[in-house]
Scaffold this motif. Structure first.
Motif, short mmCIF file in Angstrom:
data_model
loop_
_atom_site.label_atom_id
_atom_site.label_comp_id
_atom_site.label_asym_id
_atom_site.label_seq_id
_atom_site.Cartn_x
_atom_site.Cartn_y
_atom_site.Cartn_z
N LEU A 249 0.81 -1.22 0.00
CA LEU A 249 0.00 0.00 0.00
C LEU A 249 0.84 1.27 0.00
O LEU A 249 0.30 2.37 0.07
CB LEU A 249 -0.92 0.01 1.23
N ILE A 250 2.17 1.13 -0.03
CA ILE A 250 3.04 2.32 -0.02
C ILE A 250 2.69 3.22 -1.21
O ILE A 250 2.59 4.44 -1.08
CB ILE A 250 4.52 1.92 -0.06
N VAL A 251 2.49 2.61 -2.38
CA VAL A 251 2.01 3.37 -3.55
C VAL A 251 0.49 3.24 -3.60
O VAL A 251 -0.24 4.17 -3.35
CB VAL A 251 2.67 2.88 -4.85
N GLU A 252 0.01 2.02 -3.91
CA GLU A 252 -1.42 1.71 -3.86
C GLU A 252 -1.59 0.21 -4.09
O GLU A 252 -0.69 -0.47 -4.59
CB GLU A 252 -2.22 2.50 -4.89
N ASN A 253 -2.78 -0.30 -3.72
CA ASN A 253 -3.12 -1.69 -3.98
C ASN A 253 -4.63 -1.81 -4.01
O ASN A 253 -5.34 -1.04 -3.34
CB ASN A 253 -2.54 -2.61 -2.89
N SER A 254 -5.14 -2.77 -4.77
CA SER A 254 -6.59 -2.96 -4.84
C SER A 254 -7.06 -3.75 -3.64
O SER A 254 -6.29 -4.47 -2.99
CB SER A 254 -6.96 -3.69 -6.13
N SER A 255 -8.35 -3.65 -3.34
CA SER A 255 -8.93 -4.41 -2.22
C SER A 255 -8.72 -5.91 -2.43
O SER A 255 -8.40 -6.64 -1.48
CB SER A 255 -10.43 -4.11 -2.11
#
Length: 343
Positions: A249-255
């Motif tokens: 999640l440091i950048v982004e991630n999907s659920s």
């Protein structure tokens, strides 16, 4: 206000004792401060550090050169030349005094070694590349030094030293007031920064304590057990879950990928490809993290056709992850020390 200047007197020692005394006498007669390093061993590297510090604080540098090069350092440079080079490097005004070649001089105060003679000759050439005075006797040196120092003070005044009781007046008062105000402002800024850092640290610790205090029953579907009825559930702290998913999640991630990260740690690579963790379970966990201000919806743009929900760490979330990683690294260092001690 009467200024006093510090003058460093440099020369080879045993052959120029009387000449040095004359220069020091001239300095004192003019009301200034001579700095002589007679009490230090020229061949001592520790003493060189003291000499260098003295040169850093002086106003003028006086060099007396006769017919000896003097003791040398490990690299073959004479200590007198080393002092001279250091003063030049520091931009200190140089008063150079080289003995006249025609002046009578005792043979036992001349270099007899060919190598030392060559070094002395090169050093004299270096010194003469600047404006120098030539002297023949100690009395001649005394007079020429006094005149040279007077000219240097007039033409190139330095910072010098002033008695504290002479430093008075409106300008000084203004400067002291300004410095006092500036100091108070800096102290206030430091205090604000410290309080802010303390507040942030309290916030990080609070989030970690809450994560550690809360558990969830989690299980993942695998290829061998694809139905929910066969899933094995384990009690896992939210702290562990956060550490599992935070890196992604440091950048982004999907659920959905957050769910896969959890499944990977629960069952390894045998987890089911699509929704190994219940969609509602992942949503609840992300809601818990959002309630603690650890995650937020990603601000990155995606195509209209991409309907997935994306999440990323908040500033606090990154700080909590950093703290987790720091603790793990410290534990690794401690474990390494223990193994070394056992071996």
């Amino acid at each position: 206000m009467t200024k006093k200047y510090q003058i460093f007197v440099s020369s080879t020692f045993q052959d120029l004792v009387e000449e040095r005394e004359q220069v020091i006498k001239a300095v004192l007669e003019m009301g200034h401060i001579p700095v002589g390093m007679e009490m230090f061993s020229a061949a001592d590297e520790e003493q060189w550090k003291i000499i260098a510090r003295q040169i850093d604080e002086i106003d003028y540098y006086a060099l007396i050169v006769a017919h000896r090069y003097g003791s040398v350092t490990a690299d073959g440079t004479g200590y007198t030349e080393k002092e001279y080079d250091y003063a030049v490097e520091k931009g200190i005004p140089i008063l150079g005094f080289v003995i006249d070649d025609s002046a009578p001089w005792p043979r036992d105060r001349c270099e007899s070694d060919t190598k030392s003679q060559q070094r002395l000759s090169k050093f004299k050439t270096k010194v003469k590349s600047r404006l120098v005075n030539f002297w023949s006797t100690k009395d001649d040196l005394h007079g020429k030094f006094s005149i040279s120092l007077m000219k240097s003070i007039t033409g190139n005044p330095r910072t010098g030293w002033i008695r504290a009781d002479q430093v008075t007046g409106v300008e000084v008062t203004k400067e002291l007031t300004r410095l006092s105000s500036e100091n108070a402002s800096l102290r206030e800024e430091i205090e604000k920064t410290k309080k802010k850092e303390d507040s942030q640290l309290d916030e990080i610790r609070s989030a970690i304590l809450i994560l550690n205090a809360n558990q969830r029953s989690l299980g993942a579907r695998t290829r061998e057990k694809p139905t929910w009825a066969d899933v094995t559930y384990k009690k896992i702290t939210l702290a562990d879950v956060f550490h599992w998913v935070a890196k992604g999640l440091i950048v982004e991630n999907s659920s959905e990928d957050v769910g896969k990260n959890i499944a990977l740690h629960l069952e390894g690579t045998k987890y089911l490809e699509h929704y190994p963790i219940g969609k509602n379970v992942v949503t609840d966990i992300l809601a818990d993290f959002a309630a603690l201000d650890l995650v937020e919806p990603s601000k990155k743009k995606h195509s209209v056709s991409d309907t997935a929900s994306y999440w990323s760490l908040t500033k606090l979330g990154k700080q909590v992850l950093k703290e987790f990683r720091r603790v793990l690294l410290e534990e690794g260092i401690q474990a390494s020390r223990t193994i070394t001690e056992e071996v």
